[in-house]
Design an enzyme around this catalytic site. Structure first.
Site, short mmCIF file in Angstrom:
data_model
loop_
_atom_site.label_atom_id
_atom_site.label_comp_id
_atom_site.label_asym_id
_atom_site.label_seq_id
_atom_site.Cartn_x
_atom_site.Cartn_y
_atom_site.Cartn_z
N LEU A 239 51.33 49.05 86.57
CA LEU A 239 52.27 48.10 87.15
C LEU A 239 51.92 46.66 86.79
O LEU A 239 52.80 45.83 86.63
CB LEU A 239 52.28 48.25 88.69
CG LEU A 239 52.71 49.61 89.24
CD1 LEU A 239 52.61 49.60 90.76
CD2 LEU A 239 54.13 49.94 88.80
N HIS A 240 50.64 46.40 86.65
CA HIS A 240 50.22 45.01 86.47
C HIS A 240 48.75 45.00 86.05
O HIS A 240 47.96 45.81 86.48
CB HIS A 240 50.39 44.25 87.79
CG HIS A 240 49.86 42.86 87.79
ND1 HIS A 240 50.40 41.87 87.03
CD2 HIS A 240 48.83 42.31 88.48
CE1 HIS A 240 49.73 40.74 87.25
NE2 HIS A 240 48.78 40.98 88.11
N SER A 242 45.48 42.16 85.60
CA SER A 242 44.91 40.82 85.69
C SER A 242 43.45 40.94 85.29
O SER A 242 42.92 42.05 85.11
CB SER A 242 45.04 40.24 87.10
OG SER A 242 44.08 40.82 87.97
N ASN A 243 42.80 39.81 85.18
CA ASN A 243 41.38 39.83 84.84
C ASN A 243 40.54 40.46 85.94
O ASN A 243 39.42 40.90 85.71
CB ASN A 243 40.90 38.40 84.56
CG ASN A 243 39.50 38.36 84.01
OD1 ASN A 243 39.11 39.21 83.22
ND2 ASN A 243 38.74 37.36 84.42
N GLY A 244 41.08 40.52 87.15
CA GLY A 244 40.35 41.14 88.25
C GLY A 244 40.46 42.65 88.26
O GLY A 244 39.70 43.32 88.97
N GLY A 246 43.37 46.27 87.39
CA GLY A 246 44.75 46.71 87.22
C GLY A 246 45.36 47.16 88.53
O GLY A 246 44.67 47.41 89.51
N LYS A 262 44.95 50.06 93.42
CA LYS A 262 44.64 48.68 93.06
C LYS A 262 43.14 48.60 92.74
O LYS A 262 42.30 48.98 93.54
CB LYS A 262 44.98 47.73 94.21
CG LYS A 262 44.87 46.27 93.84
CD LYS A 262 45.48 45.38 94.93
CE LYS A 262 45.46 43.93 94.51
NZ LYS A 262 46.10 43.06 95.54
N ASP A 372 50.48 33.96 101.24
CA ASP A 372 50.87 33.92 99.83
C ASP A 372 52.28 34.48 99.66
O ASP A 372 52.51 35.38 98.87
CB ASP A 372 49.86 34.69 98.98
CG ASP A 372 50.02 34.41 97.48
OD1 ASP A 372 50.65 33.39 97.13
OD2 ASP A 372 49.52 35.21 96.67
#
Length: 895
Positions: A239-240, A242-244, A246, A262, A372
């Site tokens: 789905l996505h 990031s550097n942190g 997937g 996550k 957020d």
């Protein structure tokens, strides 16, 4: 949201700026080690964010480095980086081993931030062993010294043991080649001596001809030992990333239920406060468990660790993110939108808003601040109910502080606390659902009143619904009425910016309106100049720190050109700034037209500096220019057109021959229509005028005009066919470039740029398909809404395209042109009391041609100035071309 821009917002509250440029003085730049004296016999130089150290020729015992090989990367956390740097220095210097390191803590922080590049993240130091024997020795000895030091995993590399050392085969010396995507990339040499891309992907790979040294084989086996076998979950799609870590959609193999997994990587994906992804994931799990039972909050199912990575398993929310629903439904993106569709959208958007508000109220009732809220974190289910995702910064109200991660267009200012932070975001959502440019509130909160007026005029929204939002964003109209000082002193010693009330100077499509706007914008541009800096003269997009501050797109050349052609005057002192630096270009300065020396030469010749311009062209011809890409912006299409220009201006056969040579190379390398994919960007080459095949098509058309050889028109048809292959017809019947996740109408990588060249082609040869495409694109550039205002990727580019069909000064009679002129006010801001515009992403002002105020100036000039105004190389071609275009616009009903 392009997260690269965050780093360039750290120094200056109004302009994008480099956090490592010595002229900025805004940050504590360097690690202490950067201040150490250079050891005797060593040399040091700067390379982007790095400081590079190596023994020089005065030390005969120093080994000569190859151009490529196995290099070592050292990982580090923020709190142990200084210690690791000391150890690396003490190890490498006595052994005469070359190395480089990131010069500053904040650079390491941003390179390891949540949305930093996954292929480059985690690296603090690079060490260059001269051969595999030295590689093994350094890994063994330095690995023992640094054993036990934590650091983020470097995804592009192979890890040595369990410490902070990693290895990858790649280039030592900076070399470049044109990739399959048609762009210039770092290169290494294959066994046949050819330069091929040196890819930095977030997965460890080796060039096919390189063998893994035997001493690294156990480490590769250890890397492969961790698998998902035995887990009760199956990952089905990403789905996505990031550097942190997937985010994955998967399935619980025990129940068959769909779930979201996550992932969090330790020491990686840092927030502003330094918290890593693992810390935030544990926090998120705690918050979501505390909110269990709230319908808008996904349920938590499980958490586990695999290798060193942590995972949280949640319910999968069926539906789409609000930002995607918005892009599919928003009526102002459609030039054919009707009152009925606008009313239907308004009813839907108000319903979504109230359901989001109710969800936030339920979270507040539990005593928590969400923290957020923005359209990417709002999921809309098929029944239009909503769910909120991503609880990384949520917190109990008594602990809620300024979020370390937040969307800038919705993040509350520091004067809001607790639940008021969510209420501020909800107020922004009220406006963003109808005018999604609330990121501009970062620069001027007083724009909220202006946005409310625009929304009230375009949508049947209750006025009190908007006024309540404005009062929350800007209580009492404080920012709408008063002057406020943005902070520090200006680079050149003048007072820093003062912004006035946000009601921007009126943009009227009249001669008087043009005179006022031109005078105001030119004052703003000139007031922003920093002639004492070497890296840039006018503040612009972040790309000026990659391509240099001299070029047409993002540098001084483009700004000076726009000022001159729009009648805003010549500025000799700034021209001298450009000349001095262009005649002695820094290593790595690009050659291309819009992003390099060819374009600078073109502008200087336009400004009357022919001798200097010719010297710069000679510098370019002395380089290996034949290996550039094919595009107009930085490649051979722009080079060929510029050489043709100089051949025509000077009569020099050398320039003419080189121009023909450039065109022949482009034709040889172009391929067929079906040799490009059906989508633009991502892993594929871009379509469009500046980066796609339309630039080569323009070169071929000009070659035909010069020679009468119809073969050049055949090549142009192929090139245009390539770009049209990457276009899609929208439901409203307009034609846009298809990027897979969005469609694009703009000048740079979008349909408007393709249409510019289609018109040039149709002036020479009839083609029903191309005519239909030009007409379909022409309707699309009338869209009332654009996210950005710039020339390359926003409203100004659409305006410039619309104005091409008219005699100078006559375009304003067309209602579509006049509408685009007036709607530029949506983005208008002020700099020192004068009219200015934001750059890409809308976080900061920009004065450059591609993204900022100079580009808007040029577009307004194209529509309103009494003399011809066009981008360099995009002036109308032959008399036949101009006459045909005017007839075609009249026939197709441009008015």
């Amino acid at each position: 949201m392009d997260k690269r821009y965050e780093l360039y917002c750290m120094v200056d509250p109004l302009f994008y700026d480099s956090p490592v440029a010595p002229q900025t003085g805004g940050l504590d730049l360097d690690y202490a080690m950067a201040g150490r004296p250079v050891p005797p016999g060593w040399q040091r130089f700067e390379q982007d964010d790095w400081l590079v150290y190596g023994p020089d020729e005065s030390l005969p015992e120093a080994a000569e480095l190859p151009g490529q090989g196995w290099k070592i990367h050292v990982s580090a956390c923020l709190d142990n980086a200084e210690e690791i740097l000391d150890e690396v220095w003490d190890y490498c210097v006595p052994r005469l081993i070359s190395f480089k390191f990131l010069r500053a803590r904040h650079v390491l922080h941003m390179r390891n931030a949540k949305y930093a590049s996954r292929g480059a993240s985690g690296k603090l130091v690079t060490i260059y062993p001269e051969n595999e024997k030295r590689l093994e020795l350094v890994l063994t000895e330095l690995g023992d010294i640094l054993a036990g030091r934590p650091g983020p995993y470097i995804l592009s590399d192979l890890r040595w043991g369990e410490g902070p050392l990693y290895v990858r085969y790649g280039g030592f010396a900076p070399r470049y080649c044109v990739s399959d995507r048609g762009v210039l990339e770092p290169a290494i040499e294959d066994p046949d001596g050819r330069l091929v891309p040196d890819r930095r992907t977030p997965v460890f790979t080796m060039p096919p001809w390189v063998e893994l040294p035997a001493f690294l084989e156990p480490h590769l086996k250890a890397r492969s030992a961790t698998t998902v076998q035995g887990l009760p979950y199956k990952v089905e799609r990403v789905l996505h990333f990031s550097n942190g870590g997937g985010v994955y959609a998967g399935r619980d193999l025990r129940t068959g239920d769909e779930v979201v997994l996550k992932e969090a990587r330790p020491h990686a994906g840092l927030a502003y406060d330094g918290a890593d992804a693992v810390t935030r994931l544990a926090h998120e799990r705690s918050i979501m468990e505390s909110l269990a039972g709230v319908d808008a909050v996904p349920g938590v199912r499980d958490h586990f660790t695999l290798g060193e990575h942590h995972f949280l398993v949640q319910d999968l929310i069926e539906g789409k993110p609000l930002n995607q629903m918005f892009s599919e439904r928003y009526p102002l993106s459609d030039p054919t939108q009707s009152g009925e569709r606008t009313a239907d959208y308004t009813e839907w958007a108000l319903g979504v808003y109230h359901r989001v508000e109710q969800a936030i109220e339920r979270i507040h009732e539990r005593g928590f601040v969400f923290g957020d809220l923005h359209p990417f974190n709002i999921m809309v289910r098929p029944d239009d109910s909503v769910a909120l995702i991503d609880y990384e910064v949520a917190a109990p109200v008594e602990q809620a502080q300024r979020p370390s991660l937040a969307h800038p267009g919705f993040a509350a200012p520091n004067d809001r606390e607790g639940f008021e932070r969510d209420r501020y975001a909800l107020a922004c959502l009220r406006l963003a659902l109808f005018l999604p440019i609330t990121t501009l509130l970062v620069l001027e909160r007083g724009k909220a009143r202006h946005f409310a007026d625009i929304v009230a005029e375009a949508f049947p929204v209750p006025r009190d619904f908007l006024d309540e939002a404005v009062e929350i964003i800007d209580p009492g109209g404080e920012h709408s009425r008063r002057f406020h000082d943005a902070g520090r002193a200006h680079d050149a010693g003048r007072p820093r910016v003062r912004t006035t009330e946000p009601g921007p100077p009126a943009l009227e499509p009249t001669p008087e309106g043009w005179e006022r706007a031109r005078a105001s914008m030119s004052r703003a541009i000139l007031a922003s100049a920093t002639p004492g800096r070497d890296d840039r003269l006018f503040p612009g997009d972040i790309e000026q720190f990659a391509t240099g501050g001299m070029n047409i797109s993002h540098g001084a050349a483009g700004v000076l050109y726009a000022l001159d052609v729009t009648g805003a005057g010549r500025h000799p002192e700034h021209e001298q700034w450009l000349i001095q630096r262009a005649l002695t270009p820094r290593e790595g300065t690009r050659l291309g037209f819009y992003e390099g020396l060819h374009g600078i030469a073109h502008v200087l010749e336009h400004l009357g500096h022919r001798d200097e311009a010719l010297k710069i062209v000679e510098i370019c011809l002395g380089e290996r220019w034949e290996g550039l890409g094919l595009d107009l912006g930085g490649g051979l299409a722009g080079v060929g057109l510029n050489l043709r220009h100089f051949a025509r201006r000077t009569g020099e056969s050398t320039f003419r021959e080189a121009a023909v040579r450039a065109a022949e190379i482009v034709a040889d390398r172009l391929g067929g229509v079906d040799d490009v994919p059906e989508t633009s960007g991502g892993d594929h080459p871009h379509a469009g005028l500046f980066e796609g095949s339309s630039g080569p098509a323009l070169l071929f058309i000009r070659m035909f005009e010069d020679t009468g050889d119809a073969t050049w028109l055949d090549h142009a048809a192929t090139a245009l066919g390539q770009d049209l292959r990457r276009c899609t017809t929208r439901p409203d019947g307009t034609l846009h470039v298809d990027e897979g996740w969005r469609t694009v109408p703009y000048l740079n990588r979008g349909a408007a740029g393709i249409a510019v060249v289609l018109e040039e082609y149709l002036a020479q040869r009839g083609d029903e398909r191309f005519q239909q495409a030009a007409d379909d694109i022409g309707r699309g550039v009338r869209s009332p809404f654009t996210v950005q205002s710039g020339l390359f990727n926003g409203r100004a580019g659409l305006l410039a395209h619309l104005a091409r069909g008219f005699e100078p000064g006559r375009a304003a009679a067309d209602p579509h042109v006049s509408l685009q002129v007036r709607n530029l006010a949506w983005h208008a801001l002020t700099y020192q009391g004068d009219l200015a515009f934001p750059g890409d992403q809308l976080y900061r002002l920009s004065m450059d041609l591609a993204t900022g105020t100079a580009g808007v100036l040029l577009a307004l000039g194209a529509a309103l100035h009494g003399e011809p105004v066009a981008l360099p190389l995009l002036e109308a071609g032959t008399t036949k071309s101009r006459t045909s275009r005017e007839r075609r616009w009249t026939r197709n009903g441009a008015s």
